[in-house]
Design a protein around this motif. Structure first.
Motif, short mmCIF file in Angstrom:
data_model
loop_
_atom_site.label_atom_id
_atom_site.label_comp_id
_atom_site.label_asym_id
_atom_site.label_seq_id
_atom_site.Cartn_x
_atom_site.Cartn_y
_atom_site.Cartn_z
N ALA A 195 0.98 -1.13 -0.05
CA ALA A 195 0.08 0.06 0.07
C ALA A 195 0.83 1.18 -0.03
O ALA A 195 0.74 2.11 -0.80
N SER A 196 1.81 1.06 0.78
CA SER A 196 2.70 2.52 0.77
C SER A 196 3.66 2.83 -0.57
O SER A 196 3.94 3.70 -0.83
N LEU A 197 3.65 1.68 -1.31
CA LEU A 197 4.43 1.94 -2.70
C LEU A 197 3.57 2.14 -3.89
O LEU A 197 3.74 2.08 -4.90
N GLY A 198 2.06 2.29 -3.52
CA GLY A 198 1.16 2.83 -4.37
C GLY A 198 0.23 1.71 -4.92
O GLY A 198 -0.72 1.79 -5.74
N VAL A 199 0.06 0.48 -4.29
CA VAL A 199 -0.83 -0.55 -4.49
C VAL A 199 -1.90 -0.39 -3.91
O VAL A 199 -2.20 0.02 -2.57
N GLU A 200 -3.35 -0.53 -4.63
CA GLU A 200 -4.58 -0.74 -4.05
C GLU A 200 -4.49 -1.85 -3.21
O GLU A 200 -4.66 -2.99 -4.11
N VAL A 201 -4.77 -2.08 -1.84
CA VAL A 201 -4.62 -3.38 -1.24
C VAL A 201 -6.07 -3.56 -0.44
O VAL A 201 -6.51 -2.53 0.36
N THR A 202 -6.70 -4.79 -0.88
CA THR A 202 -7.74 -5.17 0.02
C THR A 202 -7.23 -6.33 1.21
O THR A 202 -6.89 -7.26 0.57
N VAL A 203 -7.46 -5.94 2.29
CA VAL A 203 -7.35 -7.08 3.35
C VAL A 203 -8.50 -7.81 3.71
O VAL A 203 -9.20 -6.92 4.19
N LEU A 204 -8.35 -9.19 3.65
CA LEU A 204 -9.46 -9.85 3.98
C LEU A 204 -9.06 -10.80 5.51
O LEU A 204 -8.38 -11.63 5.37
N VAL A 205 -9.77 -10.44 6.55
CA VAL A 205 -9.45 -10.92 7.88
C VAL A 205 -10.62 -11.82 8.30
O VAL A 205 -11.92 -11.16 8.19
N ARG A 206 -10.40 -13.15 8.38
CA ARG A 206 -11.27 -13.80 9.12
C ARG A 206 -12.14 -13.40 10.47
O ARG A 206 -13.27 -13.49 10.58
N GLY A 207 -11.19 -12.94 11.20
CA GLY A 207 -11.81 -12.64 12.59
C GLY A 207 -11.99 -11.07 12.61
O GLY A 207 -12.18 -10.35 11.45
N GLU A 208 -12.48 -10.48 13.82
CA GLU A 208 -12.87 -9.18 13.66
C GLU A 208 -11.64 -8.06 14.03
O GLU A 208 -11.73 -6.95 13.93
N ARG A 209 -10.27 -8.44 14.27
CA ARG A 209 -9.26 -7.68 14.34
C ARG A 209 -8.06 -8.38 13.76
O ARG A 209 -7.93 -9.44 13.57
#
Length: 489
Positions: A195-209
């Protein structure tokens, strides 16, 4: 059949065992991947080199907050990658060449080796040999969860747009978009980098945190801060259930409006992306070792060892067989593997000196020390921890006291314009002994070190706080003030 006095399987921390004290012995070293193991090639070292670069990019984009005119205008990925791996690969090559060509008593098997019996082995090329004493240091490998449409055998292979941490740092170009699967350390670090280098990043997390194994306050605040990161779309309580991968995935990458992977989640969301990074943890590398031909104890995929790093068989030490690092340890940490390697070396030499397999008395052996083991997450914000979380202290029935000191309460925190960071110290209310410490914020991995030292050497919190100078107005003052704020009996 060739016979060896010592066989070491794996060249991460295991590679450090063989030194001049083994010169009179016939030694074999087996490595099926790159010399230096996970840390050097696909883990700690290159990732932190990428993280530092990402930190510079993020700081450049954040100059306005400090009244300076800076901006992030893009990243030359190939230059970044090649700068990092030119150094890494040179170290890997020199280590391999040293073991292969400069030590007359050492034979290197640059291939997979597996047990065919208790002390017999076969290499991938069909070479068979035996060994008296054995060190298993095969480390760990990425875990890839099953999902419809995902071919685990093709992950990390050329042209397949699903990667793990083993290969994602060596891709040829930055994707425009990426989905990161996971909410632990690896996911947090790589999502920050890309993300810092310019990529659009989607993060999928199974839990709530994110960082759910951290202290709850760290996990909560990190999740909130990371969710506000530019170019990060954080989706908690979400699992990828279906992958649709284009057959021409290679050609699709980089083409406007074209994506290589379409993901469907359990929430019914559809995400089109260039690249998927599976960062769901690592598993001990015990599969394909041929352990079924031995009596070695394995629990949850991990080789079982005692306090002397001796491999167990039926709950008892197996004479002359040792293991270390991720393949046998509860801690997937390089500094722990290095410590365990020193223990194995000492105890292996003691066993050799005894004159018989398993002949060393326990009084001649060195016990492993897993007290005050620290860990850090090199993301943004950074975090570091040692000892018990507050939940663990509560569950253990400890009579404890807690102090949370904000970065914003100390002068250097003002300089950083920090509104997120804190230092949390947990101590025994009566003795003042530090039970755990957790830091979220700038340089957390550095400023936690005095707390690690205090725990390691039994220095009570009040003595630590008052018995030394703390440089003003340096960031460690947040640690000093946390210690001073503890309510001790």
């Amino acid at each position: 059949m060739t016979h060896y006095d010592v066989l070491v399987i794996g060249t991460g921390s295991g590679n450090s065992i063989i030194n001049h004290r083994f010169d009179d012995l016939k030694v074999a070293i087996a490595e099926s991947a790159r010399f230096g193991g996970t840390c050097l090639n696909v883990g700690c070292i290159p990732t932190k080199m990428f993280v530092h670069t990402a930190d510079l990019a993020r700081d450049a984009a954040d100059g306005e907050r400090f009244g300076i005119d800076t901006s992030f205008n893009g990243a030359n990925w190939q230059s970044i990658r090649d700068r990092i791996f030119s150094r890494i690969d040179e170290i890997e090559s020199s280590g391999r060449d040293y073991r292969t060509h400069e030590l007359d008593n050492v034979t290197v098997y640059p291939e997979h080796v597996e047990f065919t019996g208790a002390r017999s082995f076969r290499s991938a090329s069909g070479k068979e040999f035996t060994a008296d004493r054995i060190v298993i240091a095969t480390g760990s490998h990425p875990f890839v969860p099953e999902a419809e449409g995902l071919d685990p055998e093709r992950v990390d292979t050329p042209g397949y747009p699903v990667r793990t941490s083993d290969t994602v740092m060596r891709i040829d170009a930055l994707p425009e978009s990426m989905v990161v699967i996971g909410g632990g350390i690896i996911a947090a670090e790589f999502a920050h980098v890309f993300a810092s280098l310019g990529v659009e990043v989607t993060v999928l997390v199974r839990g709530e945190r994110l960082l759910k194994n951290s202290d709850e306050l760290v996990s909560e605040r990190f999740t909130k801060a990371f969710g506000a990161t530019p170019r990060v779309d954080l989706r908690t309580g979400t699992t990828a259930t279906h992958y649709e991968i284009r057959e021409d995935a290679d050609a699709a990458q980089g083409q406007p409006g074209t994506r290589a992977v379409r993901l469907t989640t359990d929430a019914g969301d559809v995400i089109d992306t260039d690249l998927v990074l599976v960062a769901t943890g690592r598993k001990p590398t015990t599969e394909r070792l041929g352990l079924e031909h031995t009596d070695i104890d394995v629990e949850n995929g991990s080789i079982t060892v005692d306090e002397y790093q001796r491999v167990l068989s039926g709950g008892k030490p197996l004479a002359g067989v040792f293991a270390l690092g991720d393949v046998s340890s509860d801690y997937q940490l390089k500094h722990v593997a290095n410590h365990e390697a020193r223990i194995v070396k000492d105890n292996l030499l003691a066993d050799i000196a005894s004159g018989s397999l398993g002949g060393a008395q326990e009084s001649d052996l060195t016990e492993v020390n897993h007290h005050a083991v620290p860990a850090a997450v090199f993301s943004h914000p950074q975090s570091a921890s040692v000892g018990l979380t507050e939940a663990e202290a509560r569950e253990a029935g400890c009579e404890y006291t807690v102090k949370v000191q904000e970065y914003s309460d100390v002068a250097y925190g003002w300089a950083l314009e920090d509104t997120t960071g804190f230092c949390k110290v947990i101590a025994d209310r009566t003795s003042g002994q530090i039970l755990g410490a957790h830091i979220l914020g700038a340089e957390a991995s550095m400023i936690i070190q005095p707390l690690i030292q205090a725990m390691a050497f039994g220095l009570p919190a009040d003595q630590m706080a008052k018995g030394q100078y703390w440089i003003h107005p340096a960031l460690p003052e947040v640690v000093e003030n946390a210690l001073l704020g503890l309510e001790l009996d």
